[in-house]
Design a protein around this motif. Structure first.
Motif, PDB file in Angstrom:
ATOM      1  N   HIS A  89      15.133  -8.387   3.636  1.00 23.09           N
ATOM      2  CA  HIS A  89      15.534  -7.101   4.182  1.00 23.09           C
ATOM      3  C   HIS A  89      16.620  -6.526   3.277  1.00 23.09           C
ATOM      4  O   HIS A  89      17.639  -7.156   3.029  1.00 23.09           O
ATOM      5  CB  HIS A  89      16.037  -7.256   5.624  1.00 23.09           C
ATOM      6  CG  HIS A  89      16.629  -8.591   5.903  1.00 23.09           C
ATOM      7  ND1 HIS A  89      15.883  -9.658   6.320  1.00 23.09           N
ATOM      8  CD2 HIS A  89      17.905  -9.029   5.818  1.00 23.09           C
ATOM      9  CE1 HIS A  89      16.670 -10.705   6.492  1.00 23.09           C
ATOM     10  NE2 HIS A  89      17.891 -10.362   6.190  1.00 23.09           N
ATOM     11  N   GLU A 124      15.162  -6.913  17.752  1.00 23.16           N
ATOM     12  CA  GLU A 124      14.628  -6.483  16.463  1.00 23.16           C
ATOM     13  C   GLU A 124      15.517  -6.901  15.298  1.00 23.16           C
ATOM     14  O   GLU A 124      15.079  -6.908  14.140  1.00 23.16           O
ATOM     15  CB  GLU A 124      14.420  -4.960  16.439  1.00 23.16           C
ATOM     16  CG  GLU A 124      15.646  -4.144  16.788  1.00 23.16           C
ATOM     17  CD  GLU A 124      15.712  -3.807  18.275  1.00 23.16           C
ATOM     18  OE1 GLU A 124      16.247  -2.713  18.585  1.00 23.16           O
ATOM     19  OE2 GLU A 124      15.230  -4.610  19.099  1.00 23.16           O
ATOM     20  N   GLU A 125      16.794  -7.244  15.564  1.00 18.41           N
ATOM     21  CA  GLU A 125      17.694  -7.737  14.529  1.00 18.41           C
ATOM     22  C   GLU A 125      17.795  -9.260  14.544  1.00 18.41           C
ATOM     23  O   GLU A 125      18.533  -9.848  13.766  1.00 18.41           O
ATOM     24  CB  GLU A 125      19.090  -7.121  14.715  1.00 18.41           C
ATOM     25  CG  GLU A 125      19.219  -5.691  14.221  1.00 18.41           C
ATOM     26  CD  GLU A 125      19.173  -5.611  12.709  1.00 18.41           C
ATOM     27  OE1 GLU A 125      18.133  -5.159  12.194  1.00 18.41           O
ATOM     28  OE2 GLU A 125      20.129  -6.029  12.050  1.00 18.41           O
ATOM     29  N   GLY A 179      12.851 -10.838  16.816  1.00 18.74           N
ATOM     30  CA  GLY A 179      11.791  -9.905  17.170  1.00 18.74           C
ATOM     31  C   GLY A 179      11.321 -10.084  18.602  1.00 18.74           C
ATOM     32  O   GLY A 179      11.924 -10.811  19.398  1.00 18.74           O
ATOM     33  N   PHE A 180      10.236  -9.408  18.937  1.00 18.52           N
ATOM     34  CA  PHE A 180       9.679  -9.483  20.282  1.00 18.52           C
ATOM     35  C   PHE A 180       8.503 -10.452  20.299  1.00 18.52           C
ATOM     36  O   PHE A 180       7.840 -10.680  19.275  1.00 18.52           O
ATOM     37  CB  PHE A 180       9.232  -8.096  20.744  1.00 18.52           C
ATOM     38  CG  PHE A 180      10.381  -7.137  20.916  1.00 18.52           C
ATOM     39  CD1 PHE A 180      11.117  -7.122  22.083  1.00 18.52           C
ATOM     40  CD2 PHE A 180      10.736  -6.267  19.889  1.00 18.52           C
ATOM     41  CE1 PHE A 180      12.186  -6.254  22.237  1.00 18.52           C
ATOM     42  CE2 PHE A 180      11.795  -5.383  20.037  1.00 18.52           C
ATOM     43  CZ  PHE A 180      12.532  -5.382  21.215  1.00 18.52           C
TER      44      PHE A 180
END
Length: 283
Positions: A139, A207-208, A211-212
């Motif tokens: 990222h 999301e940081e 995640g889901f």
């Protein structure tokens, strides 16, 4: 008994053929009596089995390992427990309790959406510490510590205060290259501009973090496809291997008749996480 584990900064190193160090444990009557770290001297995977045999190793605990290396270990009479991850001392202790299951089966079935097990790599193969292992994602970020090796102490908790991980409890800092994708994004971003000696509290949305949860990472297979699965209970975690031979951890979500449902989502997927991070060193 002598047990060796692939070793890197307190963790099970995940690529046997690239292992630079092993942690070797002397075990008597089921208890660890001593340990030492030895180097591989740059040996490739073909020579590592011989190196371990020279050190009279009885059992190897590791992460991912190829078929050729498995055969070499078998020829050397070394028992293999593959697919381990996380804290190396805890993994060895789990082995001695009979709780560490080797990833001896290849998960080669296909799910209903047409994806095979190898498709799940982004959802759950985050190795390293339970709370903040690397996800392998790169990222882009900015900060004075980006690209540098950072050593940190940290404690991770859920919103209800439950602690899920702590380097303080292990008595060992975590070392990683900031911004290299070794950490979950929010953790990386927090460290990017910290000063040595600074302590920071961060709150991360899913999301940081991990995640889901992905519904496609939940799959059901016939128990007969997994030899040794007869005693698996709901809630247990075991290791399977994807089609490339890489191990990944799954949780037994359900058992119905002759089938077992596994959940390959990371156990912290969908959760908000809190970290107290102390930057110890930058080099």
């Amino acid at each position: 008994m002598r047990i060796a584990a692939t070793y890197d900064n307190g963790e099970i190193f995940q690529h046997f053929g690239r292992t630079e160090t092993f942690k070797v444990y002397e075990v008597e009557e089921g208890n660890i009596v001593s340990s030492e770290v030895i180097g591989s001297n740059g040996s490739g995977h073909g020579a590592l089995a011989g190196l371990l045999a020279d050190h009279q190793i009885d059992v190897l605990i590791c992460g991912g390992i190829g078929g050729g290396a498995q055969e070499a270990l078998a020829d050397a009479g070394i028992e293999l427990c593959a697919g381990a991850q996380g804290d190396v001392d805890l993994a060895v202790e789990a082995y001695l309790r009979g709780e560490l299951i080797s990833a001896g089966v290849t998960c080669d079935h296909h799910h209903g959406d047409g994806e095979d097990c190898g498709s799940h790599g982004d959802g759950h193969t985050c190795g390293g510490h339970e709370g903040c292992g690397g996800c392998g994602h790169h990222h882009t970020m900015e900060g004075k510590n980006v690209g540098k090796t950072c050593s940190v102490h940290y404690k991770g908790t859920l919103n209800d205060g439950t602690q899920f991980d702590s380097s303080y409890d292990r008595g060992e800092t975590l070392e990683f290259v900031c911004g290299a994708g070794m950490m979950i994004p929010g953790f990386d971003r927090a460290v990017a501009n910290m000063e040595v000696g600074q302590v920071m509290d961060v709150h991360l949305m899913p999301e940081e973090a991990y995640g889901f949860a992905d519904p496609n990472a939940v799959f059901t297979i016939e128990a007969a496809q997994l030899p040794g699965s007869e005693d698996l209970k709901v809630g247990e975690q075991v290791y399977l291997s994807d089609q490339t031979g890489q191990p990944f951890v799954v949780t037994v979500a359900a058992r119905e008749g002759e089938t077992i449902t596994f959940d390959a989502n990371h156990e912290l997927a969908g959760k908000e996480l809190n970290f107290r991070i102390e930057l110890v060193e930058v080099k």
